[in-house]
Design an enzyme around this catalytic site. Sequence first.
Site, PDB file in Angstrom:
ATOM      1  N   GLU A 227      -2.747   6.699   3.975  1.00 38.56           N
ATOM      2  CA  GLU A 227      -1.779   5.631   3.142  1.00 38.56           C
ATOM      3  C   GLU A 227      -2.358   4.556   2.667  1.00 38.56           C
ATOM      4  OE1 GLU A 227       0.161   3.042   2.109  1.00 38.56           O
ATOM      5  OE2 GLU A 227       1.114   2.641   4.004  1.00 38.56           O
ATOM      6  N   CYS A 261       1.649  -2.763   0.667  1.00 35.00           N
ATOM      7  CA  CYS A 261       1.170  -1.710  -0.201  1.00 35.00           C
ATOM      8  C   CYS A 261       2.243  -1.254  -1.363  1.00 35.00           C
ATOM      9  CB  CYS A 261       0.708  -0.584   0.588  1.00 35.00           C
ATOM     10  SG  CYS A 261      -0.703  -0.721   1.491  1.00 35.00           S
TER      11      CYS A 261
END
Length: 456
Positions: A227, A261
């Site tokens: 990720e 993010c």
Amino acid sequence: MIRSINPATGQEIARYDTHGAAQVEQALASARHAQQAWANQPVASRAALLRDVAAALRRGKAAFAQLITTEMGKPIVEAEAEIEKSAVTCEFYADAAPRFLADAPVASNASDSRVVFDPLGVVLAVMPWNYPFWQFVRFAAPALAAGNAALLKHANNVPACALALEQVFRDAGTPPGLVRTLLIDASEVAGVLADPRVAAVTLTGSTAVGKLIAAQAGSLLKKQVLELGGSDPYIVLADADVALAAKAAVQARFSNTGQSCISSKRFIVQEAVADRFVADFAKHVAALRVGDPLDRQTQVGPLAREGLRADIDSQVRRSIAAGAKLVAGGKAVEGTGYFYEPTVLDHVTPDMAAAMEETFGPAAAIIRVADAEQAVAVANATEFGLGAALWTSDLARAAALARRIEAGAVFINGIVASDARLPFGGVKQSGYGRELGEFGIREFANIKTLWIGPAR
């Protein structure tokens, strides 16, 4: 030596000795030993233990939240919410894991064919600092329920959080060695990953580091879940509820001081409503309270490290030099700590730093577009593909547009968020594999076919 620094003051909190070769070996050996016994426990028993982890998190919520805030600067109210979210995720898998991991019958001519989900073994988790408890728990809860062990290599600016996490799982009654923290330098990760007792690796972090981990794990044929970075678009079309979209945009961008993010970073607004959106957005941004993250009224804290503040300032300055219009903020806050003003840039073009690069801090880039077609094209004109938000009143069109946006998740008339019930991950340079939900728990399982013919 690992140093913990308070980003609100710039002062050292503590120093920690790194683990030597003997300590790493002991952690590997104990993790593998514990995992072999753990894998033989029924899924329901493994999952039930997660309720005790949730209880341990809640018992220590005040102390853990203060630790997060002191070590990486997250506003205290958000830190408390992070602990609660971690507890909720444990409870979700306590309930759902037996169902997600149940044998799946397969219709065939055989008497008893099925798919079963066996654990892979010891999983190395290389985790970031921005959500120091949640990022690990969202991996560990499903991974442990699936029968794996977890070795945590945390970011080196949150060593106290890393050690506290190990203690949480120990206090909850996980078998000794099943969850271990490694205080090691980044250069030592490759050696741990190469150890035959490590079966897989998960990383949440930058795209650059993800490429290194992927190359190392790939050369060893070990499973990876990555990720990575994001430059999430936040699309506002002319038929959207502009006032609501502008208000929600503040949380989408400035939560965790913009250090996420999945923070919306590129605000792609249809020209017909852009002036109204910018005015409303800037008004809300101006009302944000910047200050001591331990103050419950604070909404924007410091950047986690001094270098991160320098990075965001560089991106803002380069974008202004290229023609962006500064609407709000635009400079470091004077005084101690790594604070930066909440910043809004208008008339950003896709080739400017604030649009091309991942901006990991409190700066929003507004890109004006003519119509929905251009909005989708601009949204996709990035190397990243983590999340996206789309605001419009035409839900039928929204569903069609969402299918064309290159991202792991698209939220329509809402802000992008992670949820234990929903798979989470990205495409393109934002990584691969999924965490959370039913898909996430199976990432670190051997999906095994059992074909059983009739007895003779």
